[in-house]
Design an enzyme around this catalytic site. Structure first.
Site, PDB file in Angstrom:
ATOM      1  CB  SER A 276      -0.882   0.007   1.251  1.00 48.46           C
ATOM      2  OG  SER A 276      -1.512   1.262   1.387  1.00 48.46           O
TER       3      SER A 276
ATOM      4  CE1 TYR B 162      -6.029   6.628  -4.654  1.00 50.46           C
ATOM      5  CE2 TYR B 162      -4.291   6.094  -3.092  1.00 50.46           C
ATOM      6  CZ  TYR B 162      -5.616   6.040  -3.484  1.00 50.46           C
ATOM      7  OH  TYR B 162      -6.524   5.394  -2.700  1.00 50.46           O
TER       8      TYR B 162
ATOM      9  CG  ASP C   5     -11.265   2.289  -6.095  1.00 47.82           C
ATOM     10  OD1 ASP C   5     -10.297   2.979  -5.707  1.00 47.82           O
ATOM     11  OD2 ASP C   5     -11.509   1.154  -5.661  1.00 47.82           O
TER      12      ASP C   5
ATOM     13  CB  SER D 135     -10.928  -3.858  -6.346  1.00 43.31           C
ATOM     14  OG  SER D 135     -10.883  -3.365  -5.020  1.00 43.31           O
TER      15      SER D 135
ATOM     16  CG  HIS E 227     -11.012   1.260  -1.945  1.00 46.72           C
ATOM     17  ND1 HIS E 227     -10.348   2.138  -2.769  1.00 46.72           N
ATOM     18  CD2 HIS E 227     -10.358   1.307  -0.760  1.00 46.72           C
ATOM     19  CE1 HIS E 227      -9.351   2.702  -2.108  1.00 46.72           C
ATOM     20  NE2 HIS E 227      -9.333   2.211  -0.889  1.00 46.72           N
TER      21      HIS E 227
ATOM     22  NE  ARG F 176     -11.096   0.929   4.401  1.00 46.32           N
ATOM     23  CZ  ARG F 176     -11.102   0.824   5.728  1.00 46.32           C
ATOM     24  NH1 ARG F 176     -11.540  -0.276   6.292  1.00 46.32           N
ATOM     25  NH2 ARG F 176     -10.677   1.806   6.497  1.00 46.32           N
TER      26      ARG F 176
ATOM     27  CG  ASP G 289      -9.832  -6.471  -4.031  1.00 51.17           C
ATOM     28  OD1 ASP G 289     -11.019  -6.064  -4.099  1.00 51.17           O
ATOM     29  OD2 ASP G 289      -8.872  -5.677  -4.041  1.00 51.17           O
TER      30      ASP G 289
ATOM     31  CB  VAL H 104     -11.393 -14.020  -1.405  1.00 51.30           C
ATOM     32  CG1 VAL H 104     -10.723 -15.395  -1.391  1.00 51.30           C
ATOM     33  CG2 VAL H 104     -11.763 -13.602  -2.819  1.00 51.30           C
TER      34      VAL H 104
ATOM     35  N   GLY I 269      -7.546  -8.983   1.529  1.00 48.67           N
ATOM     36  CA  GLY I 269      -7.211  -7.802   2.317  1.00 48.67           C
ATOM     37  C   GLY I 269      -7.397  -8.027   3.803  1.00 48.67           C
ATOM     38  NE  ARG I 270     -12.823  -4.943   5.972  1.00 47.99           N
ATOM     39  CZ  ARG I 270     -13.337  -4.485   4.838  1.00 47.99           C
ATOM     40  NH1 ARG I 270     -13.416  -5.296   3.782  1.00 47.99           N
ATOM     41  NH2 ARG I 270     -13.743  -3.238   4.739  1.00 47.99           N
TER      42      ARG I 270
END
Lengths: 353, 353, 353, 353
Positions: free
Chosen positions: D107, D131, D159, D255, D257, D260, D288, D291, D311-312
């Site tokens: 990230s 970005y 996004d 995705s 995001h 969020r 993503d 999953v 991710g999480r």
């Protein structure tokens, strides 16, 4: 409790702050409240499809209602008796609307007269919600007063030839004794007082009248006595929308009366497209019912609404802390709508997403 | 507890007032009770589309069943053993029906005889629900007695060649000893008493017989012994409805027996249209199952039913306070139906909305 | 607790009576148990459409499986290690099956050998569930023993080239030390014992082997060593069913292994019709998975199954009170199936309703 | 608590171990969290159809991302500020990825610099999420540093032209004072420090900038300054995917995001097929969102994804016990994916099942 940061927070605060009978009056829907919950839930049946990599550094949030520009497409729906929620009542609400440069629709059942509302917020964009009474003289006097006060149009309720009884109100509800229906106080009613009736009693009596014989031909009559725009409030089908267009109305408010009257009718967002298609650009279309987030606004706009109206959230903000609460509700929706517009990637509002 | 103002209130009151075994008997459905809950929930799958701006100051609530006018299209379905719910039993129910000018269908398993019911409410619109027993003489005697008493037709149960066992009744249920199946008490049964059997025992035995060999040809026989109209109770498919029309029946009651017999059959409102279309006007169609609100009635009428019948709600009203409770149940449905008719914008009942 | 009168009662009793680890072993499904709950829930997606007024005084409940008549179309599926549920284990189950004249499928992982099962219930209709092991000699010995004992066919598991790990079994499960996989005890295994391995250890090792290289050509080999009928257990798609027909199998058991191996596969009742259509009468089709009521059996038969198999309910009955419990489970399903057959109005079993 | 054996266990452990504000930061979704829950639930709308009797003794789990082989198709998505979850932060995560031979997406908001990450795990497959800032110089410096460090490509977030505010973060969130956005610490930013701004403050300021004017033409610019592959992260429609292909991107990461930013967008698995079809093989597609199991991976691969990103779950493993927890999370998914591949009967990964 910490300061509210969401609609849910305001709703919870209002539930705690309001007397139970008032909370029940505001929050209840008809019968099994199927349509009440569906109004909100229906939004989740529609998915947003973002366009990425547009320049969204500048987005135009503005819209117009009946030719009047508004800063963002969320206006205040007519809900009754605001002084039950806060001592400043309708004054607090209209001043919040004025400060946010969006429109305010005053209820015929206001606990503040249109004169006092106008005096308090002369620059507010004001419309008047009304009925055509059996005694047309009553309607005529209300129309003429509103015209003189600079109201910009009328939202004629067409969905309540009789009252449905919200489930929570099967036991008697009555206006608290210290409040009155101010718009009816100074009516010069042709058939005068009933025996032993005070002027205050008369106002309550008249306010509680609805007109089951109201019909399409009444629209022509209303148009004959005013040049202000007329919006039909409470249309739920394409057939009725087409019929309204024949009467040359200026707008249609897709509404199920906050699901308070008739359980089993559709959620408004579910019929919005059908109505926009039926109208085919011949008048403006708005909607109310279940709008709680900026993404709800986006979906309504995407389906062709010029603006959405909010009812209960205004009452929650009002109950929490008057004008400031109402303004914060509007600010949250404005910010959320702006963010949603940027995230969906549209520089301009458009129904093409 | 404050006075009940809704079906839910009456249901809750009945749950509290009735002995547990009686409550279980009345409330239970077959197996997993899927159809039981679906009977009610299915109504919410259909949306009402209001027509606005019709003059609804006068609406005609009336309908007819088998040629007899009724004040509004809600009649009382056959449910068994009313004295378990209230000492006045069937008398309380039929008098409520009489006072509301709607029809009363008496159960073959009544704890009051058709003679006593007739004496108590001679002006009531009465029909008799029955079976064709293996011993046709039993059926014949019941038919003849009902004819003499001014009953106006028969609802023949065709959905119970055997009993399904409602889940809650897997342990034995039996009629309380102080009650009896009054319609069977004075039967002159050809094969007489079994050894050591009292007349009271005989009544219970006969009442509990159903006839698994009942078949379409029995309809012709029933028509041969009476000129009163015959309605088949318990049809759930278009195929069966067409078959019934061939037998020249006068009506079809779309019913799944209150979901008590056969779990997994459709909710009645879900098959009503199919059956109305299959019948194509050649006999009347009614429905029961899950009707709890005026909007439920509207939906059934819109799909082509001449009337709906209510079962459990009658028992709830009866359990709460006898005739008065049953009458209030009917009054609520009448008011709700009238309001719904006005809010949907129809001066006349019609299936065209 | 009063005597159980429903599947739910037996399930609750088993939950209380069994050691937690055994309950978890029997009740758990793979991963999120989506397919586990769907197996049962899927039945409610199908509605029964009753034919009325047929003479149903006599109904034929019987069916056949692989040419053997059974009294009603519910047989016992292979589930493992019955002595964990009750000291009499597989003996109790097979004797219940024998007494009800329906079929018993013995698990390869039985805690009673096929010899002992046969001795205890020589008249039972017995089939043997097995795998084709890498060491084909193992499979051959098992087949030959079963043939000698009068087993009537083989259910070859084709859905477990490897084991999925049921969620509740992510921590280690092992057979209690006092039990053993009896079918492997006296195997004459060509490659003999591993170093330091007892015969008992060997049985456990062999039993836990599955064969990821099993393939279509193995079916031909199995057919070459036995004349008994072969059923493929664990088919879930029409494509696979057609492929199986090409191998001239005698039957297909639509099964997802009790949803224990692979979460996300379809509920079996949802794919039964697809498979029956694909097979087009060229072999028999059965199903297991989620059968709990007589109406579930009706639906499976209506979709073309010759019989259904039950797994967990047998274990619940066994845990509650051994042979008597299993027999009662079967009796309940028999009565419910008969009632359902009569209520749906079919004198003969048929897929035409 | 016993050692975690499932995703749910790790999630529960993380909920307990993390400070509330951090847990809220990681777990929250936008607005009503409709899309958050839908991301996971949507997988259950798709059913797996097993092919049986293929030899699955050998299965190939591997895939490639942007030409780099990975051991199984699960990689680590960019999530922010890992040191909030564990003192070892990004180092723990990248070393777990390195040990499992799958890819690690760092990230931009890492609390460890790309230099330190590279030093700790030089053999890891590393990509950099970034970005395009208004000040392109910032982006350029980041790109050049990543190139020198052997990063293998860039995942450009498209996004988030603005930040949506997750519901749980309406009250202010800020990075704990002992942590910093390490990637921005040593930036040589052309317009320098603001008045009274420390270098640390500057890093935070720059990190929090997103660029609402980012547009399609920026992709060409990015391609002009680097030869490394570029993946667009955050595409949710076929139209956008086609537009991306026109810019010759190397991949698309479907995705939302982590749900969020924008509530009401589709669950990613629901749009994956549409995007794969739109792309028509002209670039790679990954996904993503939601999953949690090996069967989720199977479904994504079946719909055409080259790999999925998680991710999480990585944060949960990290919070539980650092590198070991992340590695166990990956191992569980690897085993589950392998098992799923064998149970669905595919020797080779293929979208043809």
């Amino acid at each position: 409790m910490s300061a509210p940061v969401s609609m849910k927070d305001y709703e919870n605060s209002a539930r705690k702050k309001l007397p139970k009978s008032v909370w029940v009056y505001y929050s209840t829907g008809a019968d099994n409240e199927q349509t009440l919950s569906d109004n909100c839930n229906a939004f989740s049946r529609y998915r947003l499809r973002p366009r990425v990599l547009n320049d969204v550094s500048k987005v135009n949030l503005g819209s117009t209602v009946l030719g009047t520009p508004i800063d963002f497409p969320v206006c205040i729906a007519a809900t009754g008796m605001h002084k039950m929620a806060h001592p400043m009542g309708e004054i607090a609400v209209v001043k919040a609307a004025e400060s946010m440069k969006i429109g305010y629709m005053q209820s015929i059942w206001a606990t503040t007269s249109i004169e006092d509302v106008t005096a308090a917020a002369p620059d507010a964009i004001r419309w008047f919600q009304l009925y055509i009474y059996k005694d047309r003289e009553i309607t005529k006097q209300l129309v003429k007063r509103a015209e003189r006060l600079g109201y910009r149009g009328f939202f004629l309720s067409v969905d309540t030839p009789v009252f449905g009884v919200p489930y929570g109100l099967r036991t008697t509800f009555s206006l608290p004794p210290n409040l009155s229906y101010e718009n009816f106080k100074d009516l010069d009613i042709s058939d005068g007082l009933a025996d032993g009736e005070s002027k205050h009693d008369l106002a309550e009596r008249v306010a509680s009248m609805v007109n089951p014989s109201m019909q399409w031909s009444d629209i022509a009559w209303l148009k004959s006595i005013t040049n202000l725009p007329i919006v039909l409030k409470g249309i739920l089908t394409g057939e009725m929308a087409k019929r309204a267009v024949k009467e040359n109305v200026d707008g249609i408010l897709v509404s199920n009366h906050g699901a308070r009257q008739f359980d089993g009718v559709p959620a408004t967002i579910d019929v919005l497209r059908e109505i926009v298609q039926a109208v085919d650009g011949k008048c403006e279309v708005y909607m109310d019912g279940g709008v709680r987030n900026g993404t709800d606004v986006i979906k309504a706009i995407a389906f062709g609404a010029k603006a959405v109206f909010i009812g209960r959230p205004v009452l929650w903000g009002l109950a929490h802390n008057g004008q400031e609460g109402v303004r914060h509700i509007l600010e949250m929706l404005r910010v959320e709508f702006k963010t949603a517009l940027q995230l969906i990637g549209n520089k301009e509002q458009s129904k093409n997403y």
